[in-house]
Scaffold this active site. Structure first.
Site, PDB file in Angstrom:
ATOM      1  N   ASN A  17       0.858  -1.181   0.000  1.00  0.00           N
ATOM      2  CA  ASN A  17       0.000   0.000   0.000  1.00  0.00           C
ATOM      3  C   ASN A  17       0.902   1.243   0.000  1.00  0.00           C
ATOM      4  O   ASN A  17       1.847   1.325   0.780  1.00  0.00           O
ATOM      5  CB  ASN A  17      -0.874  -0.077   1.263  1.00  0.00           C
ATOM      6  CG  ASN A  17      -1.908   1.007   1.367  1.00  0.00           C
ATOM      7  OD1 ASN A  17      -1.616   2.106   1.832  1.00  0.00           O
ATOM      8  ND2 ASN A  17      -3.126   0.715   0.969  1.00  0.00           N
ATOM      9  N   CYS A  20      -5.718  10.552   0.786  1.00  0.00           N
ATOM     10  CA  CYS A  20      -4.761  11.468   1.413  1.00  0.00           C
ATOM     11  C   CYS A  20      -4.972  12.866   0.859  1.00  0.00           C
ATOM     12  O   CYS A  20      -5.248  13.021  -0.334  1.00  0.00           O
ATOM     13  CB  CYS A  20      -3.324  11.072   1.065  1.00  0.00           C
ATOM     14  SG  CYS A  20      -2.892   9.445   1.597  1.00  0.00           S
ATOM     15  N   THR A  61     -11.609   3.800   5.111  1.00  0.00           N
ATOM     16  CA  THR A  61     -12.476   4.136   6.253  1.00  0.00           C
ATOM     17  C   THR A  61     -13.369   5.348   5.963  1.00  0.00           C
ATOM     18  O   THR A  61     -13.050   6.185   5.111  1.00  0.00           O
ATOM     19  CB  THR A  61     -11.623   4.436   7.495  1.00  0.00           C
ATOM     20  OG1 THR A  61     -10.675   5.442   7.149  1.00  0.00           O
ATOM     21  CG2 THR A  61     -10.886   3.205   7.975  1.00  0.00           C
TER      22      THR A  61
HETATM   23  C1  LIG Z   1      -5.679   1.172  12.415  1.00  0.00           C
HETATM   24  C2  LIG Z   1      -5.948   1.216  10.934  1.00  0.00           C
HETATM   25  C3  LIG Z   1      -4.938   1.620  10.055  1.00  0.00           C
HETATM   26  C4  LIG Z   1      -5.175   1.664   8.677  1.00  0.00           C
HETATM   27  N1  LIG Z   1      -4.152   2.036   7.819  1.00  0.00           N
HETATM   28  C5  LIG Z   1      -4.376   2.046   6.477  1.00  0.00           C
HETATM   29  C6  LIG Z   1      -3.328   2.373   5.561  1.00  0.00           C
HETATM   30  O1  LIG Z   1      -2.165   2.593   5.946  1.00  0.00           O
HETATM   31  N2  LIG Z   1      -3.621   2.419   4.227  1.00  0.00           N
HETATM   32  C7  LIG Z   1      -4.882   2.137   3.753  1.00  0.00           C
HETATM   33  O2  LIG Z   1      -5.100   2.188   2.527  1.00  0.00           O
HETATM   34  N3  LIG Z   1      -5.884   1.779   4.586  1.00  0.00           N
HETATM   35  C8  LIG Z   1      -5.664   1.731   5.924  1.00  0.00           C
HETATM   36  N4  LIG Z   1      -6.688   1.367   6.777  1.00  0.00           N
HETATM   37  C9  LIG Z   1      -8.018   1.009   6.229  1.00  0.00           C
HETATM   38  C10 LIG Z   1      -8.209  -0.501   6.162  1.00  0.00           C
HETATM   39  O3  LIG Z   1      -7.239  -1.113   5.318  1.00  0.00           O
HETATM   40  C11 LIG Z   1      -9.632  -0.858   5.645  1.00  0.00           C
HETATM   41  O4  LIG Z   1      -9.811  -0.311   4.352  1.00  0.00           O
HETATM   42  C12 LIG Z   1     -10.724  -0.317   6.556  1.00  0.00           C
HETATM   43  O5  LIG Z   1     -10.352  -0.458   7.915  1.00  0.00           O
HETATM   44  C13 LIG Z   1     -12.077  -0.986   6.322  1.00  0.00           C
HETATM   45  O6  LIG Z   1     -12.010  -2.380   6.543  1.00  0.00           O
HETATM   46  P1  LIG Z   1     -12.435  -3.082   7.961  1.00  0.00           P
HETATM   47  O7  LIG Z   1     -13.812  -2.566   8.297  1.00  0.00           O
HETATM   48  O8  LIG Z   1     -12.405  -4.545   7.690  1.00  0.00           O
HETATM   49  O9  LIG Z   1     -11.418  -2.645   8.951  1.00  0.00           O
HETATM   50  C14 LIG Z   1      -6.471   1.318   8.165  1.00  0.00           C
HETATM   51  C15 LIG Z   1      -7.476   0.909   9.053  1.00  0.00           C
HETATM   52  C16 LIG Z   1      -7.239   0.843  10.416  1.00  0.00           C
HETATM   53  C17 LIG Z   1      -8.357   0.389  11.327  1.00  0.00           C
END
Ligand SMILES: Cc1cc2nc3c(=O)[nH]c(=O)nc-3n(C[C@H](O)[C@H](O)[C@H](O)COP(=O)(O)O)c2cc1C
Length: 328
Positions: free
Chosen positions: A116, A147, A210
């Protein structure tokens, strides 16, 4: 080659059917359609003592930028009803240290490695990709476009089709590996952004990142997360993420990878039936690190019980003729 459905339906009941759950995305073969999501699984190694990483379809590592980043000050995480808010601030070791220190471990796995990538200018994205191009053992890049672009007054790349197209096209030119683009859900019409990314050269789309949210401590009347707003993830977002995957899969030709609140094989199958070729597990890794492996086994068992291969299931949603016109 798998037997066509009609042929398999003629095989005597009780005969063991071994479903094929491997999947090809952007020219890469995945042994199964389950990956761990960026930012929720570190650099993979952190989970090596907890689960057999070789059973995963793939690992998407924490977002990597050209230079190392420290992230936001604490508190950076807050648990909500059926979800969590995070504003980690994209803390990471930077592309060079990732290639030197983290990639050798990942290279030793059979599991696919997706990196990523993010930046705050288009040049940042390109620079990170150029450094990563020299590392061996990376199967694809996943561009995080949630971003703010510091040159475009903080406008988030993924909220604007023009900025999306700009960063995707520049990254595609630089990338020596397939380029996946991870869409932000904080938009009015996700299909507009999906089409912009596809036209600019995305080889696959992953969604969703998110949702922007917040929480307030009413005693101190201060935000629960120091950044004030934060990204909501977990089961709370699943129905909205699923709707966006459904809409996007109908709007583009490139494969779609579904993410958002997946915590069981049933959740994952909903995304696959809606049109996702694969899924990613995020927040669930924090409270149940074996979730992805349970999802793999659950998908296999479901496919076996229905005598279907995974490819028969992708996008197999049945819309009743009486349904109101589709949302997109
Ligand atoms: C603590 C945390 C850190 C994350 N860091 C990134 C990141 O560095 N890059 C990214 O594209 N998404 C990041 N995400 C988003 C997740 O990859 C994912 O798209 C999002 O949490 C939704 O999926 P979930 O409901 O299964 O967690 C992050 C999510 C969390 C909770």
């Amino acid at each position: 080659m798998a037997a066509p459905i009609a042929e398999r339906e003629r095989t005597p009941a009780g005969t063991e059917f071994n479903p094929q759950i491997g999947v090809e995305i952007s020219g890469i073969h995945f042994a199964n359609p389950v990956l761990t999501a960026s930012g929720t699984f570190g650099y993979g190694q952190e989970f090596a003592r907890l689960i057999d990483l070789n059973q995963l379809g793939g690992i998407v590592v924490k977002g990597i930028s050209a230079e190392p980043m420290e992230g936001n000050p604490p508190p950076r995480i807050y648990e909500t009803e059926a979800g969590m808010l995070n504003a980690i601030g994209l803390q990471n070791v930077g592309a060079r240290r990732f290639v030197e220190e983290k990639l050798p471990f990942l290279r030793g796995l059979r599991t696919r490695t997706i990196v990523n990538v993010f930046g705050y200018t288009t040049e940042d994205y390109v620079r990170a990709i150029e450094i990563l191009n020299d590392g061996s053992g990376i199967d694809a890049y996943e561009l995080n476009i949630s971003c703010p672009n510091t040159r475009a007054g903080g406008m988030v790349y993924g909220n604007d089709p023009r900025l999306t197209a700009e960063v995707v096209a520049a990254s595609k030119r630089a990338a020596r590996r397939p380029l996946w683009v991870k869409l932000s859900p904080n938009v009015t019409d996700i299909t507009e952004l999906a089409r912009a990314a596809e036209s600019a050269g995305a080889d696959a789309l992953t969604l969703v990142n998110t949702f922007v949210g917040m929480a307030i401590d009413i005693e101190t009347r201060t935000p629960r997360v120091s950044n004030v707003t934060a990204g909501l993830s977990g089961p709370a977002i699943k129905p909205v993420a699923l709707r966006m995957v459904y809409q996007t899969a109908r709007a583009v030709r490139v494969p779609v990878i579904g993410i958002g609140g997946i915590a069981s094989a049933e959740d994952a199958l909903e995304f696959i039936i809606a049109g996702a070729s694969a899924v990613q597990i995020g927040t669930a890794n924090f409270y149940a690190p074996d979730t992805a492996l349970r999802v793999v086994e659950g998908i296999r068992a479901w496919c076996r019980s229905k005598r279907l291969n995974l490819s028969d299931v992708v996008g197999s949603i049945k819309i009743p003729p009486s349904a109101a016109s589709p949302v997109s």
